[in-house]
Design a protein around this motif. Sequence first.
Motif, PDB file in Angstrom:
ATOM      1  N   VAL A  76     122.252   0.103  44.849  1.00  0.00           N
ATOM      2  CA  VAL A  76     123.135  -0.897  45.456  1.00  0.00           C
ATOM      3  C   VAL A  76     123.669  -0.369  46.785  1.00  0.00           C
ATOM      4  CG1 VAL A  76     125.221  -2.285  45.187  1.00  0.00           C
ATOM      5  CG2 VAL A  76     123.785  -1.798  43.200  1.00  0.00           C
ATOM      6  N   ARG A 126     125.274  -6.184  42.003  1.00  0.00           N
ATOM      7  CA  ARG A 126     125.662  -6.086  43.407  1.00  0.00           C
ATOM      8  C   ARG A 126     127.153  -5.817  43.587  1.00  0.00           C
ATOM      9  NH1 ARG A 126     122.359 -10.473  47.087  1.00  0.00           N
ATOM     10  NH2 ARG A 126     120.270  -9.903  46.416  1.00  0.00           N
ATOM     11  N   SER A 169     121.139  -5.212  46.281  1.00  0.00           N
ATOM     12  CA  SER A 169     120.587  -4.352  45.225  1.00  0.00           C
ATOM     13  C   SER A 169     119.065  -4.329  45.335  1.00  0.00           C
ATOM     14  CB  SER A 169     121.010  -4.857  43.846  1.00  0.00           C
ATOM     15  OG  SER A 169     120.633  -6.204  43.648  1.00  0.00           O
TER      16      SER A 169
END
Length: 524
Positions: free
Chosen positions: A424, A474, A440
């Motif tokens: 991420v 994320r 991500s």
Amino acid sequence: MIISTKVRMEISGLHHIVILAVITSCDMSATCPSGCFCDEGQEDHLMRVTCEGKDSIPQMKNVQSINMSANSLSVIHGKSVEKTSTLKLLDLSFNNINMIEIDALGSDVVPNLLMLNLSHNHLTSVPKNMTSSLQYVRLSSNDIEIVHLSDLSHLINVIHVYLEHNKLREIIPVGQEDENSGDCLEKLEILSFRNNFIEKIDKTIWKCVNGVTYLSFANNRIQTLKQDAFKGLRGLRYLDLTGNRIKTIHPKTFKHLWDLKFLSLSGNYIEDIPDELPMTEWFDISYNRITEVPEKKKASLYPQEVFLFGQNPLNCGCEMLWLKELFDTREYQLKFLDVEADKFIPTCSTPNHLHGDTWDVLANEAFGCNEPLSGAANEDEDDNLLWRLKDISVRVTEIGDTYLKVEWDSVNIGVPTKEKHVIVFNIHKFGRKKHRTSVSVHPQVGRYVLKALSPATGYIICVTVVSEKLHEPRIAYSSDNCLEIVTRETTVTEVFWMWEMLLNPTFYLSVITLSVLVLYFNVW
């Protein structure tokens, strides 16, 4: 010291609301009290009331606001304020008040009072049993020496409390024996103890005020910050410890303050950079006693988006070159910051031949380092463009004007447990932590291009590895592995300009016009 715009507006707005001439609402039969000035309104008969030379509060019915600032009041007894459910604002600042009887400003008298200004008087303690409807309480510039938080804990609606410019030496927390120990100041956002004589901060203070976002102990006499000094204040965003006598700071004092955006330790006796700092948008450690900063402190200092380091007695030797190089990469920030140059730009104190020289004009060679081995130089350069995570290292391979290319070795992270992970990337412009974006990427990809960046702009980019099982991978965020990278400026080549010119209709119109003029003059 720079304060965030939102906090400045809240404090300034409250100040002006309290000191301005006050609006009062009266019924048809209401008359202006003797010795007061009133401006009548229209339909609802609002009146602006300002009283001068009074030693008591005039009795007025259906009043929304009373301004008794700068009069001769000395005692507020039980019948000083007429019982009313309409009173919202009461300004008693700049008087000689030295005593307020219990319940004189209680819920039975003013059940809907929102703002109370008792600043610039001679109170020696916090008034007891103030109405619980209060949202803004100003007790600044009095003679209060001890604050019992139990006297405030029932103010369940309070948002701002100011106890600045008193004689405070001790803050006594809410205890189990207190009758109101079940109440807490859950809505309290701003708490200020500026300009007092407080010598220590005890973790028990925050038992009922753990929702505070703005906290100031500026200009007190604090010497030591213990590990749990701010325990429980996880939502704290602004912490001002300017102008104390702080010399000792526990390595984990600030570690848990994840939401902290502003931290000022300016004007203390600090000799070293604190450890395990959270990533802030503004870190001020100017005007202290720091002489050297070892490179091992890089992990604490580097994530800070703005750090003010000026006015320390720095020894500009070879061991400080790494910090000078970091300063060089951030010098551009001074153009965008509202801050004194002396606080931003470090100055050499020693050795003698560099005394008084500022880092903005000092060459790196002046720090007296021998030429490093080529391998060591490359390693240092790589470290500035490398995220070293537990299971993987991510490196920057190219910095463009609107993009950033990163690569890593394709590996199977979490193979023993057969659990899949993602890498991420959290990205935000320096000073714009709120506007963070996340991307991500699966580790097996091996490379990625971060796009849509702005040219010549500083970015904070943090990298972490999380399990793919997370509902929203994320949103995973860690400030432990962050780098600041400045994108390149956009360069415009002659070919680009030529292409743009050929596509512009104005170019052809200009050519036609010029040709006509040339033909015209040749004919004549």
